[in-house]
Design a protein around this motif. Structure first.
Motif, PDB file in Angstrom:
ATOM      1  N   MET B  33       0.869  -1.086  -0.039  1.00 16.92           N
ATOM      2  CA  MET B  33       0.068   0.038  -0.064  1.00 16.92           C
ATOM      3  C   MET B  33       0.988   1.230   0.069  1.00 16.92           C
ATOM      4  SD  MET B  33      -3.068  -0.899   2.761  1.00 16.92           S
ATOM      5  CE  MET B  33      -4.418  -2.103   1.993  1.00 16.92           C
ATOM      6  N   PHE B  34       0.245   2.270  -0.591  1.00 17.25           N
ATOM      7  CA  PHE B  34       1.063   3.695  -0.668  1.00 17.25           C
ATOM      8  C   PHE B  34       0.277   4.811   0.254  1.00 17.25           C
ATOM      9  CE2 PHE B  34       4.197   1.757  -3.808  1.00 17.25           C
ATOM     10  CZ  PHE B  34       3.302   1.004  -4.354  1.00 17.25           C
ATOM     11  N   TRP B  35       1.058   5.557   0.614  1.00 16.64           N
ATOM     12  CA  TRP B  35       0.540   6.637   1.252  1.00 16.64           C
ATOM     13  C   TRP B  35       0.890   7.876   0.612  1.00 16.64           C
ATOM     14  CZ3 TRP B  35      -3.657   6.897   4.796  1.00 16.64           C
ATOM     15  CH2 TRP B  35      -3.897   5.692   5.242  1.00 16.64           C
ATOM     16  N   TYR B  36      -0.011   8.927   0.038  1.00 14.80           N
ATOM     17  CA  TYR B  36       0.307  10.272  -0.628  1.00 14.80           C
ATOM     18  C   TYR B  36      -0.293  11.241   0.232  1.00 14.80           C
ATOM     19  CZ  TYR B  36       1.008   7.195  -4.787  1.00 14.80           C
ATOM     20  OH  TYR B  36       1.643   6.403  -5.652  1.00 14.80           O
ATOM     21  N   ARG B  37       0.300  12.346  -0.017  1.00 11.31           N
ATOM     22  CA  ARG B  37      -0.318  13.491   0.686  1.00 11.31           C
ATOM     23  C   ARG B  37      -0.507  14.756  -0.409  1.00 11.31           C
ATOM     24  NH1 ARG B  37       3.032  16.244   5.240  1.00 11.31           N
ATOM     25  NH2 ARG B  37       4.945  16.088   3.583  1.00 11.31           N
ATOM     26  N   GLN B  38      -1.521  15.299  -0.556  1.00 11.11           N
ATOM     27  CA  GLN B  38      -1.874  16.252  -1.650  1.00 11.11           C
ATOM     28  C   GLN B  38      -2.307  17.795  -0.937  1.00 11.11           C
ATOM     29  OE1 GLN B  38      -5.175  15.213  -4.212  1.00 11.11           O
ATOM     30  NE2 GLN B  38      -4.217  16.331  -5.992  1.00 11.11           N
ATOM     31  N   PHE B  39      -1.441  18.706  -1.195  1.00  7.97           N
ATOM     32  CA  PHE B  39      -1.943  20.112  -0.796  1.00  7.97           C
ATOM     33  C   PHE B  39      -2.827  20.726  -1.707  1.00  7.97           C
ATOM     34  CE2 PHE B  39       0.505  20.111   3.301  1.00  7.97           C
ATOM     35  CZ  PHE B  39       1.664  19.340   2.996  1.00  7.97           C
ATOM     36  N   PRO B  40      -3.559  21.948  -1.324  1.00  8.32           N
ATOM     37  CA  PRO B  40      -4.404  22.503  -2.237  1.00  8.32           C
ATOM     38  C   PRO B  40      -3.876  22.865  -3.486  1.00  8.32           C
ATOM     39  CG  PRO B  40      -4.694  23.163   0.014  1.00  8.32           C
ATOM     40  CD  PRO B  40      -3.658  22.232   0.026  1.00  8.32           C
ATOM     41  N   LYS B  41      -4.375  22.355  -4.555  1.00  9.55           N
ATOM     42  CA  LYS B  41      -4.074  22.719  -5.924  1.00  9.55           C
ATOM     43  C   LYS B  41      -2.624  22.258  -6.114  1.00  9.55           C
ATOM     44  CE  LYS B  41      -7.480  26.785  -6.333  1.00  9.55           C
ATOM     45  NZ  LYS B  41      -7.340  28.226  -6.748  1.00  9.55           N
ATOM     46  N   PRO B  86      -0.687  22.757  12.202  1.00  8.58           N
ATOM     47  CA  PRO B  86      -1.338  22.996  11.302  1.00  8.58           C
ATOM     48  C   PRO B  86      -0.570  22.855  10.036  1.00  8.58           C
ATOM     49  CG  PRO B  86      -1.417  24.656  13.127  1.00  8.58           C
ATOM     50  CD  PRO B  86      -0.495  23.547  13.551  1.00  8.58           C
ATOM     51  N   GLU B  87       0.633  22.825   9.895  1.00  8.42           N
ATOM     52  CA  GLU B  87       1.300  22.650   8.466  1.00  8.42           C
ATOM     53  C   GLU B  87       1.078  21.257   7.947  1.00  8.42           C
ATOM     54  OE1 GLU B  87       2.678  23.541  11.478  1.00  8.42           O
ATOM     55  OE2 GLU B  87       4.547  22.674  11.622  1.00  8.42           O
ATOM     56  N   ASP B  88       0.510  20.457   8.881  1.00  7.50           N
ATOM     57  CA  ASP B  88       0.271  19.022   8.560  1.00  7.50           C
ATOM     58  C   ASP B  88      -1.176  18.684   7.911  1.00  7.50           C
ATOM     59  OD1 ASP B  88       1.717  17.641  11.709  1.00  7.50           O
ATOM     60  OD2 ASP B  88       2.582  17.888   9.622  1.00  7.50           O
ATOM     61  N   SER B  89      -2.083  19.738   7.821  1.00  7.87           N
ATOM     62  CA  SER B  89      -3.261  20.083   7.210  1.00  7.87           C
ATOM     63  C   SER B  89      -3.106  19.715   5.765  1.00  7.87           C
ATOM     64  CB  SER B  89      -3.961  21.344   7.533  1.00  7.87           C
ATOM     65  OG  SER B  89      -4.129  21.442   8.919  1.00  7.87           O
ATOM     66  N   SER B  90      -3.780  18.641   5.383  1.00  9.18           N
ATOM     67  CA  SER B  90      -3.449  18.169   4.012  1.00  9.18           C
ATOM     68  C   SER B  90      -4.739  17.262   3.651  1.00  9.18           C
ATOM     69  CB  SER B  90      -2.241  17.659   3.783  1.00  9.18           C
ATOM     70  OG  SER B  90      -1.777  17.244   2.360  1.00  9.18           O
ATOM     71  N   PHE B  91      -4.583  16.575   2.293  1.00  4.72           N
ATOM     72  CA  PHE B  91      -5.486  15.604   1.922  1.00  4.72           C
ATOM     73  C   PHE B  91      -4.601  14.343   1.693  1.00  4.72           C
ATOM     74  CE2 PHE B  91      -9.440  14.097   0.475  1.00  4.72           C
ATOM     75  CZ  PHE B  91      -9.412  13.511  -0.978  1.00  4.72           C
ATOM     76  N   TYR B  92      -4.813  13.318   2.698  1.00 13.08           N
ATOM     77  CA  TYR B  92      -4.287  12.175   2.716  1.00 13.08           C
ATOM     78  C   TYR B  92      -4.872  10.947   1.820  1.00 13.08           C
ATOM     79  CZ  TYR B  92      -1.054  14.547   6.002  1.00 13.08           C
ATOM     80  OH  TYR B  92      -0.510  15.488   6.716  1.00 13.08           O
ATOM     81  N   ILE B  93      -4.055  10.580   0.911  1.00 11.42           N
ATOM     82  CA  ILE B  93      -4.842   9.527   0.088  1.00 11.42           C
ATOM     83  C   ILE B  93      -3.822   8.033   0.005  1.00 11.42           C
ATOM     84  CG2 ILE B  93      -5.839   9.092  -2.139  1.00 11.42           C
ATOM     85  CD1 ILE B  93      -5.628  11.762  -2.765  1.00 11.42           C
ATOM     86  N   CYS B  94      -4.378   7.137   0.235  1.00  8.89           N
ATOM     87  CA  CYS B  94      -3.873   5.844   0.281  1.00  8.89           C
ATOM     88  C   CYS B  94      -4.020   5.100  -1.009  1.00  8.89           C
ATOM     89  CB  CYS B  94      -4.053   4.772   1.197  1.00  8.89           C
ATOM     90  SG  CYS B  94      -5.929   4.188   1.555  1.00  8.89           S
ATOM     91  N   SER B  95      -3.190   4.457  -1.674  1.00  8.89           N
ATOM     92  CA  SER B  95      -3.440   3.270  -2.652  1.00  8.89           C
ATOM     93  C   SER B  95      -3.251   1.875  -2.330  1.00  8.89           C
ATOM     94  CB  SER B  95      -2.869   3.848  -3.847  1.00  8.89           C
ATOM     95  OG  SER B  95      -1.454   3.721  -3.838  1.00  8.89           O
TER      96      SER B  95
END
Lengths: 111, 118
Positions: B33-41, B86-95
């Motif tokens: 499994m993989f973990w990704y992070r995506q910041f706005p835009k 607060p800087e950890d605020s993000s969209f976390y996506i796994c695959s």
């Protein structure tokens, strides 16, 4: 320089038009080239993948890879409003492993 | 296609607390499994690769002691953000990679978890 570059858009087209998206990359070792579609606040879904250079067609979608120029393209024919999303290219070195995503291009198809 | 779920879909927490995010493959067994992070835009950035029964492999610049990953079974991986700020605020996506996913061993993505740290 980013490893994978995409124009962020937005790319706005009328319904029925052809959408043309592209990506450039720097790592010549990439062998697999994926295109993902991501709707807002959702995870990406795989649209197509291509191995090495060449073309691949699947329904309204055509992917092209030119490894000599490190250039990847995705064409969407007969675009629909439901195609409005962000399109991400993601090459990888080996099948199923680490994906290096481009920044994504936002596409808006207007009815 | 195969289905990957994430829980919770969104979480709001106070600075300094820890948050656990679950990623499950619902109809296949995922050895990786993989973990990704995506910041706005911005695009998805790989944080770590998780293999069932072994330690995760973190990408350069990702603090392994801050982002704890556990892949204890073939259908479940967890990401714990410790002492969130607060800087950890993000969209976390796994695959999750389907080892029988055809010639490509396709990764299937979860719907993501939006983390907001106040």
């Amino acid at each position: 320089q980013k490893e994978v570059e995409q124009d962020p858009g937005p790319l706005s087209v009328p319904e029925g038009a052809i959408v043309s998206l592209n990506c450039t990359y720097s790592n010549s070792a990439f062998q697999y080239f994926m295109w993902y579609r991501q709707y807002s606040r959702k995870g990406p879904e795989l649209l197509m993948y291509t191995y090495s250079s060449g073309n691949k067609e699947d329904g309204r979608f055509t992917a092209q890879v030119d490894k000599s120029s490190k250039y990847i393209s995705l064409f969407i024919r007969d675009s629909q409003p439901s195609d409005s999303a962000t399109y991400l290219c993601a090459p990888s070195l080996t099948a199923g492993n680490k994906l290096t995503f481009g920044g994504g291009t936002r596409v808006l198809v207007k009815p | 296609g195969a289905v990957v779920s994430q829980h919770p879909s969104r979480v709001i927490c106070k600075s300094g607390t820890s948050v656990k995010i679950e990623c499950r493959s619902l109809d296949f067994q995922a050895t990786t499994m993989f973990w990704y992070r995506q910041f706005p835009k911005q695009s998805l950035m790989l944080m770590a690769t998780s293999n069932e029964g072994s330690k995760a492999t973190y990408e350069q610049g990702v603090e392994k002691d801050k982002f704890l990953i556990n892949h204890a079974s073939l259908t479940l991986s967890t990401l714990t953000v410790t002492s969130a700020h607060p800087e950890d605020s993000s969209f976390y996506i796994c695959s999750a990679r389907d080892p029988f996913g055809g010639s490509y061993n396709e990764q299937f993505f979860g719907p993501g978890t939006r983390l907001t740290v106040l």
